[in-house]
Structure formats: structure tokens, C-alpha cells
Scaffold this motif. Structure first.
Motif, PDB file in Angstrom:
ATOM      1  N   GLY A 125       0.807  -1.213   0.000  1.00  0.00           N
ATOM      2  CA  GLY A 125       0.000   0.000   0.000  1.00  0.00           C
ATOM      3  C   GLY A 125       0.844   1.268   0.000  1.00  0.00           C
ATOM      4  O   GLY A 125       0.326   2.355  -0.284  1.00  0.00           O
ATOM      5  N   LEU A 126       2.129   1.142   0.329  1.00  0.00           N
ATOM      6  CA  LEU A 126       3.032   2.288   0.278  1.00  0.00           C
ATOM      7  C   LEU A 126       3.522   2.586  -1.132  1.00  0.00           C
ATOM      8  O   LEU A 126       4.179   3.599  -1.358  1.00  0.00           O
ATOM      9  CB  LEU A 126       4.246   2.026   1.177  1.00  0.00           C
ATOM     10  CG  LEU A 126       3.973   1.908   2.678  1.00  0.00           C
ATOM     11  CD1 LEU A 126       5.234   1.449   3.401  1.00  0.00           C
ATOM     12  CD2 LEU A 126       3.473   3.218   3.249  1.00  0.00           C
ATOM     13  N   LEU A 127       3.208   1.683  -2.084  1.00  0.00           N
ATOM     14  CA  LEU A 127       3.747   1.796  -3.442  1.00  0.00           C
ATOM     15  C   LEU A 127       2.628   2.013  -4.450  1.00  0.00           C
ATOM     16  O   LEU A 127       1.846   1.093  -4.723  1.00  0.00           O
ATOM     17  CB  LEU A 127       4.508   0.521  -3.811  1.00  0.00           C
ATOM     18  CG  LEU A 127       5.622   0.074  -2.872  1.00  0.00           C
ATOM     19  CD1 LEU A 127       6.172  -1.274  -3.322  1.00  0.00           C
ATOM     20  CD2 LEU A 127       6.725   1.115  -2.810  1.00  0.00           C
ATOM     21  N   MET A 198      -3.467   0.909   7.446  1.00  0.00           N
ATOM     22  CA  MET A 198      -2.126   1.381   7.764  1.00  0.00           C
ATOM     23  C   MET A 198      -2.180   2.729   8.500  1.00  0.00           C
ATOM     24  O   MET A 198      -2.616   3.732   7.943  1.00  0.00           O
ATOM     25  CB  MET A 198      -1.312   1.525   6.480  1.00  0.00           C
ATOM     26  CG  MET A 198       0.181   1.473   6.702  1.00  0.00           C
ATOM     27  SD  MET A 198       1.099   1.566   5.140  1.00  0.00           S
ATOM     28  CE  MET A 198       0.203   0.445   4.091  1.00  0.00           C
ATOM     29  N   PRO A 199      -1.754   2.772   9.771  1.00  0.00           N
ATOM     30  CA  PRO A 199      -1.865   4.004  10.571  1.00  0.00           C
ATOM     31  C   PRO A 199      -0.666   4.915  10.346  1.00  0.00           C
ATOM     32  O   PRO A 199       0.289   4.920  11.122  1.00  0.00           O
ATOM     33  CB  PRO A 199      -1.901   3.461  12.010  1.00  0.00           C
ATOM     34  CG  PRO A 199      -1.099   2.204  11.952  1.00  0.00           C
ATOM     35  CD  PRO A 199      -1.263   1.637  10.567  1.00  0.00           C
ATOM     36  N   PHE A 200      -0.716   5.723   9.299  1.00  0.00           N
ATOM     37  CA  PHE A 200       0.440   6.532   8.936  1.00  0.00           C
ATOM     38  C   PHE A 200       0.884   7.449  10.071  1.00  0.00           C
ATOM     39  O   PHE A 200       2.081   7.616  10.317  1.00  0.00           O
ATOM     40  CB  PHE A 200       0.136   7.361   7.684  1.00  0.00           C
ATOM     41  CG  PHE A 200       0.078   6.547   6.424  1.00  0.00           C
ATOM     42  CD1 PHE A 200       1.212   5.937   5.923  1.00  0.00           C
ATOM     43  CD2 PHE A 200      -1.119   6.387   5.745  1.00  0.00           C
ATOM     44  CE1 PHE A 200       1.166   5.181   4.763  1.00  0.00           C
ATOM     45  CE2 PHE A 200      -1.179   5.633   4.579  1.00  0.00           C
ATOM     46  CZ  PHE A 200      -0.040   5.032   4.088  1.00  0.00           C
ATOM     47  N   ALA A 201      -0.075   8.064  10.780  1.00  0.00           N
ATOM     48  CA  ALA A 201       0.293   8.984  11.857  1.00  0.00           C
ATOM     49  C   ALA A 201       1.060   8.253  12.953  1.00  0.00           C
ATOM     50  O   ALA A 201       2.084   8.739  13.448  1.00  0.00           O
ATOM     51  CB  ALA A 201      -0.953   9.635  12.439  1.00  0.00           C
ATOM     52  N   ALA A 224      11.243  -2.431  -2.484  1.00  0.00           N
ATOM     53  CA  ALA A 224      10.709  -1.071  -2.604  1.00  0.00           C
ATOM     54  C   ALA A 224       9.786  -0.747  -1.436  1.00  0.00           C
ATOM     55  O   ALA A 224       9.798   0.369  -0.904  1.00  0.00           O
ATOM     56  CB  ALA A 224       9.971  -0.917  -3.928  1.00  0.00           C
ATOM     57  N   ALA A 225       8.976  -1.732  -1.006  1.00  0.00           N
ATOM     58  CA  ALA A 225       8.079  -1.509   0.129  1.00  0.00           C
ATOM     59  C   ALA A 225       8.876  -1.267   1.403  1.00  0.00           C
ATOM     60  O   ALA A 225       8.537  -0.392   2.212  1.00  0.00           O
ATOM     61  CB  ALA A 225       7.140  -2.697   0.305  1.00  0.00           C
ATOM     62  N   ALA A 226       9.952  -2.043   1.602  1.00  0.00           N
ATOM     63  CA  ALA A 226      10.796  -1.856   2.780  1.00  0.00           C
ATOM     64  C   ALA A 226      11.446  -0.476   2.764  1.00  0.00           C
ATOM     65  O   ALA A 226      11.517   0.207   3.798  1.00  0.00           O
ATOM     66  CB  ALA A 226      11.854  -2.949   2.840  1.00  0.00           C
ATOM     67  N   ALA A 228      10.283   2.162   1.325  1.00  0.00           N
ATOM     68  CA  ALA A 228       9.257   3.184   1.539  1.00  0.00           C
ATOM     69  C   ALA A 228       8.822   3.246   3.007  1.00  0.00           C
ATOM     70  O   ALA A 228       8.440   4.303   3.501  1.00  0.00           O
ATOM     71  CB  ALA A 228       8.049   2.886   0.654  1.00  0.00           C
ATOM     72  N   LEU A 229       8.903   2.113   3.707  1.00  0.00           N
ATOM     73  CA  LEU A 229       8.502   2.095   5.112  1.00  0.00           C
ATOM     74  C   LEU A 229       9.501   2.837   5.981  1.00  0.00           C
ATOM     75  O   LEU A 229       9.110   3.575   6.901  1.00  0.00           O
ATOM     76  CB  LEU A 229       8.365   0.652   5.594  1.00  0.00           C
ATOM     77  CG  LEU A 229       8.101   0.460   7.099  1.00  0.00           C
ATOM     78  CD1 LEU A 229       6.767   1.088   7.490  1.00  0.00           C
ATOM     79  CD2 LEU A 229       8.130  -1.017   7.451  1.00  0.00           C
ATOM     80  N   GLY A 230      10.785   2.673   5.714  1.00  0.00           N
ATOM     81  CA  GLY A 230      11.818   3.228   6.571  1.00  0.00           C
ATOM     82  C   GLY A 230      11.631   4.685   6.943  1.00  0.00           C
ATOM     83  O   GLY A 230      11.598   5.029   8.139  1.00  0.00           O
ATOM     84  N   PRO A 231      11.483   5.602   5.982  1.00  0.00           N
ATOM     85  CA  PRO A 231      11.345   7.021   6.331  1.00  0.00           C
ATOM     86  C   PRO A 231      10.055   7.332   7.091  1.00  0.00           C
ATOM     87  O   PRO A 231       9.971   8.363   7.760  1.00  0.00           O
ATOM     88  CB  PRO A 231      11.334   7.711   4.956  1.00  0.00           C
ATOM     89  CG  PRO A 231      11.972   6.733   4.027  1.00  0.00           C
ATOM     90  CD  PRO A 231      11.577   5.389   4.534  1.00  0.00           C
ATOM     91  N   ARG A 232       9.048   6.473   6.973  1.00  0.00           N
ATOM     92  CA  ARG A 232       7.771   6.718   7.646  1.00  0.00           C
ATOM     93  C   ARG A 232       7.759   6.207   9.084  1.00  0.00           C
ATOM     94  O   ARG A 232       6.967   6.662   9.897  1.00  0.00           O
ATOM     95  CB  ARG A 232       6.627   6.051   6.881  1.00  0.00           C
ATOM     96  CG  ARG A 232       6.372   6.620   5.498  1.00  0.00           C
ATOM     97  CD  ARG A 232       5.271   5.844   4.795  1.00  0.00           C
ATOM     98  NE  ARG A 232       4.987   6.344   3.466  1.00  0.00           N
ATOM     99  CZ  ARG A 232       4.101   7.302   3.180  1.00  0.00           C
ATOM    100  NH1 ARG A 232       3.431   7.855   4.163  1.00  0.00           N
ATOM    101  NH2 ARG A 232       3.896   7.692   1.939  1.00  0.00           N
TER     102      ARG A 232
END
Length: 273
Positions: A125-127, A198-201, A224-226, A228-232
Motif C-alpha cells: 500500500g506504500l507503493l 495502515m496508521p500513517f500517523a 521497494a516496500a521496505a 518506503a517504510l523506513g522514512p515513515r
């Protein structure tokens, strides 16, 4: 293997060692056996390694009419195990679908989790580019519906679902016998990760350490998903291990055990197993 009654099911679980607790959560289609080498390494290093069969797998039961499940349902099972085993706060490690379970538990029940080790979390879902791949998987599933649950299991394990089962073909056959024995459990989990809210906050507000692990063999979509998750995810760090053609926790158990130790901040000596 002792059992724990948790929310209408019995969970089979095991532990070894008597140090700081580490809870190991297996991916879809396998059982606690997937973490055997890492559990041994952690116990030898002075940790208390707790592994269990998730609901519907291995020695654990499933509710009557089990056809669908959620990430939250499985993370609540893990929460009950941690409480019952007097293991809080624990480092929680998950692979694949169970990396999302570990992340959900850390976000919703932070008092139970000292930190998380997330192996190839499939947070597609991050991509934005994953949407088309997921749509293709849904069309494939619709076309294979006549094959029954057993046919869907083979589709999953053979790599026929490029997004919903990305990298599943790397799982050794001896570890995926639970999927063939209980195909309904695999089918019940197919939609769990895409349906996770996915609880972005809360990702950005997390105060617990997390390590996101990939390997050279990790499929590009999961890599790519990994990334994208790191900075969030606040407090996270990325690690890549050399695992051959296997997922990181299977191909590089010593390296992954070392990352668990590093995250826990313990001076446990991890030796080759």
C-alpha cells in the motif's frame, strides 16, 4: 509444545532460554519451525526465544468456519501470548505477513513491545506502482477459484501471485507443508495485509526501535516496500543480509539473530549455527 487458549483458539507455543524475551512470528504458509535456527541462536546467546504457531497453523487451532482473518486478529493473539508468558516487553520479530502483525502490535500495544524486527514487510500500500500488480493478482485468483483451496495454495507457493505472495516461491518445501495440510488457513490470510488500515500517523510517532531486514534475494517489489517504510517509521533502520536464494531469516539466521541482539541493545554473543 504447551498450548494457550486465546480468543477462541488454542495456540501451540514453545520457548527456550531464560533471558530477555524475543517473540518469533512465522509467515503465511509455514509454522514456528521457520524460526528454529534463530530461536536456537538466541537461546544460546542468552535470550528467551518464544515461538508459536499462529491461529490456523501447526499445533494451533482455528475457529469454526475459518474463512477470513485480519492483521489485528493475529496481533491480538500475539498480545495474549506475551501477557500469558509474562514476556512483556518483548522484541517481536515477524516475516512477510507476520512482519505486518509485529508492526501492528508495536503500534497498538506499545507497552508489550520493546522493539520490532521486520523481515520483508509486504506493505504494498506504500507503493502506487503496486496497484496494478494487486489487480492482476485478484484477476488470477478469480480465474483459479475453480481449483479449490488446494489449487490456490499451489498458486501461492509457486510464485503465481506476484504481489499478494511476492517471494513465496523461495520458501523451502519442507517448511510449507502446513499450507498443504491446512489450505483454508492460507486462503483466509490472502487479503489480510491489503485490508490492514495502515496508521500513517502512528508510524511517524512510534517511539520504539525497529529494524527492517531485506536480502539480495528479496523481490524488487518487497525491497521497494521496505525502502518506503523506513522514512515513515520513526526509529527504524534498514539492514540487508546475504541469504542466497532464501528469505533473510531462513538463509541468514545468524545475521538476523545478530540484528535482533543489536536492536535489543544486549551484548549477547551470537555464534554460527
Amino acid at each position: 509444545m504447551p498450548t494457550l487458549e486465546a480468543r477462541g483458539v488454542e495456540l501451540g507455543w514453545d520457548e527456550r532460554g531464560d533471558g530477555a524475551p524475543v517473540v518469533l512470528v512465522h509467515e503465511t504458509g509455514t509454522s514456528a519451525a521457520a524460526w528454529e535456527a534463530i530461536a536456537e541462536a538466541l537461546a544460546a546467546a542468552g535470550a528467551r526465544a518464544i515461538s508459536y504457531d499462529r491461529r490456523g497453523w501447526g499445533a494451533s487451532s482455528a475457529p469454526d468456519g475459518y474463512r477470513r482473518t485480519t492483521i489485528e486478529e493475529h496481533s491480538e493473539d500475539a498480545a495474549e501470548l506475551i501477557v500469558a508468558a509474562a514476556a512483556a516487553p518483548a522484541v517481536v520479530c515477524g516475516a512477510g505477513t507476520s512482519a505486518v502483525i509485529a508492526l501492528d502490535l508495536a503500534l497498538r500495544r506499545p507497552e508489550l513491545v520493546a522493539g520490532s524486527v521486520l523481515v520483508e514487510p509486504p506493505l504494498l500500500g506504500l507503493l502506487p506502482e503496486a496497484t496494478e500488480r494487486l489487480s492482476a493478482d485478484l484477476a488470477t485468483l478469480e480465474g483459479a477459484a475453480g481449483a479449490g483451496a488446494a489449487g490456490l495454495v499451489e498458486l501461492y507457493l509457486s510464485g503465481g501471485l506476484g504481489a499478494l505472495a511476492s517471494g513465496a516461491e523461495r520458501l523451502p518445501a519442507e517448511l510449507t507443508e502446513p499450507a498443504r495440510e491446512r489450505p483454508v488457513s492460507l486462503v483466509a490470510e490472502l487479503g489480510a495485509v491489503p485490508a490492514w488500515g495502515m496508521p500513517f500517523a502512528r508510524l511517524s510517532e512510534s517511539r520504539q526501535p525497529a529494524t527492517v531486514i531485506t536480502a539480495g534475494s528479496t523481490p524488487p517489489l518487497l525491497s521497494a516496500a521496505a525502502a518506503a517504510l523506513g522514512p515513515r517509521l520513526a526509529g527504524s533502520r534498514a539492514r540487508t543480509v546475504e541469504a542466497g536464494d532464501l528469505p533473510p531469516h531462513l538463509g541468514a539466521p545468524t545475521a538476523v539473530a545478530g540484528e535482533i541482539v543489536a536492536l535489543a541493545g544486549k551484548s549477547w554473543p551470537v555464534t554460527e549455527t
